[in-house]
Scaffold this motif. Structure first.
Motif, mmCIF file in Angstrom:
data_model
loop_
_atom_site.group_PDB
_atom_site.id
_atom_site.type_symbol
_atom_site.label_atom_id
_atom_site.label_comp_id
_atom_site.label_asym_id
_atom_site.label_seq_id
_atom_site.Cartn_x
_atom_site.Cartn_y
_atom_site.Cartn_z
ATOM 1 N N LEU A 44 0.857 -1.184 0.000
ATOM 2 C CA LEU A 44 0.000 0.000 0.000
ATOM 3 C C LEU A 44 0.892 1.233 0.000
ATOM 4 C CD1 LEU A 44 -2.112 -2.157 0.670
ATOM 5 C CD2 LEU A 44 -3.072 -0.625 2.400
ATOM 6 N N VAL A 45 0.786 2.015 -1.069
ATOM 7 C CA VAL A 45 1.615 3.215 -1.205
ATOM 8 C C VAL A 45 0.733 4.425 -0.938
ATOM 9 C CG1 VAL A 45 3.238 4.470 -2.648
ATOM 10 C CG2 VAL A 45 2.991 1.994 -2.932
ATOM 11 N N SER A 46 1.061 5.136 0.112
ATOM 12 C CA SER A 46 0.180 6.169 0.647
ATOM 13 C C SER A 46 0.132 7.433 -0.192
ATOM 14 C CB SER A 46 0.649 6.545 2.059
ATOM 15 O OG SER A 46 1.809 7.358 1.977
ATOM 16 N N ALA A 122 0.017 -4.063 -5.753
ATOM 17 C CA ALA A 122 0.253 -2.759 -5.138
ATOM 18 C C ALA A 122 -0.952 -1.857 -5.321
ATOM 19 C CB ALA A 122 1.499 -2.097 -5.733
ATOM 20 N N VAL A 123 -1.214 -1.066 -4.285
ATOM 21 C CA VAL A 123 -2.318 -0.111 -4.281
ATOM 22 C C VAL A 123 -1.729 1.269 -4.049
ATOM 23 C CG1 VAL A 123 -4.546 0.490 -3.274
ATOM 24 C CG2 VAL A 123 -3.747 -1.886 -3.201
ATOM 25 N N VAL A 131 3.694 6.054 -8.088
ATOM 26 C CA VAL A 131 4.673 5.016 -7.758
ATOM 27 C C VAL A 131 4.202 3.662 -8.276
ATOM 28 C CG1 VAL A 131 5.842 3.794 -5.882
ATOM 29 C CG2 VAL A 131 5.460 6.269 -5.713
ATOM 30 N N VAL A 132 2.944 3.358 -8.032
ATOM 31 C CA VAL A 132 2.408 2.050 -8.408
ATOM 32 C C VAL A 132 2.341 1.892 -9.920
ATOM 33 C CG1 VAL A 132 0.360 0.572 -8.322
ATOM 34 C CG2 VAL A 132 1.173 1.706 -6.251
ATOM 35 N N VAL A 133 1.990 2.947 -10.643
ATOM 36 C CA VAL A 133 1.920 2.809 -12.099
ATOM 37 C C VAL A 133 3.322 2.586 -12.674
ATOM 38 C CG1 VAL A 133 2.146 5.207 -12.941
ATOM 39 C CG2 VAL A 133 0.608 3.627 -14.090
ATOM 40 N N ILE A 141 5.371 -5.865 -10.296
ATOM 41 C CA ILE A 141 4.242 -6.384 -9.528
ATOM 42 C C ILE A 141 3.334 -7.143 -10.477
ATOM 43 C CG2 ILE A 141 4.276 -4.641 -7.699
ATOM 44 C CD1 ILE A 141 2.223 -3.033 -9.291
ATOM 45 N N GLN A 142 2.398 -7.886 -9.903
ATOM 46 C CA GLN A 142 1.504 -8.708 -10.730
ATOM 47 C C GLN A 142 0.095 -8.144 -10.842
ATOM 48 O OE1 GLN A 142 3.761 -10.529 -8.306
ATOM 49 N NE2 GLN A 142 4.973 -10.162 -10.149
ATOM 50 N N GLY A 143 -0.193 -7.094 -10.100
ATOM 51 C CA GLY A 143 -1.513 -6.475 -10.171
ATOM 52 C C GLY A 143 -1.476 -5.111 -9.506
#
Length: 238
Positions: A44-46, A122-123, A131-133, A141-143
């Motif tokens: 979880l990326v805040s 990752a969210v 960051v997640v994109v 990551i896988q999702g």
């Protein structure tokens, strides 16, 4: 690129809240919950406020669904402070760009793999969505799930070829519905990539982790988003 919506409705920071614990992972102070023996982990990326109480509450909920959950402090104890007029958001972002979060995520992901985790999702919330994109574009990551994303561009979305969901707000200048519609069209042109884009009506940027817990309508909208992300990973993170 930055705007007041990123800073709206700042939370009460609570470094001791949540049912999990805080420890070090790959050099980052990190909130953990869930079984370390799980083969599925969620990062979880805040947003710019990091250790918010409601984000930890969500981490606990996700952990209860069977995931090993990690919430790193990418800001090293220096979250954005809206009361510090000498350091407005554009200045703060020079020290805490999403590119730095992306680079710091790499050893963290390797550390999770070393623990035996075989599937990592990752969210990203607001700042964290960028960051997640980047993690998604590099297939680290896988999702992925992006919530009320900031700084995410159409070119970013074009570069994603893993399962991705984007949950946005109707009232959001950082990622307005018109941009989310473009995201949806790009993703729909990739038949081999599972995707989902949803605009939540009558909510504003940050609604999923910065909401009034005494407002039943706000709570319902946030919980709907939380359920959507759980359903997404249950389907696509194996």
């Amino acid at each position: 690129m930055s705007g007041p919506e990123c800073c709206s409705n700042p939370p009460t920071l609570n470094p001791t809240g949540g049912a999990g614990h805080v420890d070090n992972l790959a050099g980052l102070r990190t909130y953990f919950n869930g079984s370390p023996n799980s083969n599925r982990a969620l990062l979880l990326v805040s947003d710019i406020y990091v250790f918010v109480c409601l984000l930890r509450k969500l981490a606990d909920k996700v952990a209860a669904a069977g995931y090993y959950v990690v919430v790193p402090d990418f800001f090293h104890g220096d979250p954005y402070n809206p009361d510090n007029s000498a350091r407005p958001l554009p200045v703060w972002l020079k020290d805490h760009g999403a590119d730095k979060g992306f680079e710091a995520s790499k050893p963290l992901i390797e550390a999770l793999k070393a623990k035996g985790v075989s599937a990592i999702g990752a969210v990203g919330f607001c700042w964290g969505a960028k960051v997640v994109v980047e993690l998604a574009k590099n297939r680290l990551i896988q999702g992925a799930v992006l919530l009320h994303p900031s700084f995410v561009t159409l070119d970013d979305i074009k570069g994603v070829d893993i399962p991705i969901a984007v949950l946005g707000a109707e009232i959001d200048k950082m990622s307005p519905p018109e941009l989310l519609k473009q995201f949806e069209e790009v993703l729909a042109s990739k038949p081999g990539v599972a995707s989902y884009v949803k605009v939540f009506p009558k909510v504003s940027h940050g609604w999923s982790v910065r909401y009034n817990t005494e407002d039943a309508v706000a709570v319902k909208a946030a919980e709907e988003a939380h359920q959507d992300l759980l359903v997404w990973f249950d389907k696509h993170l194996k």
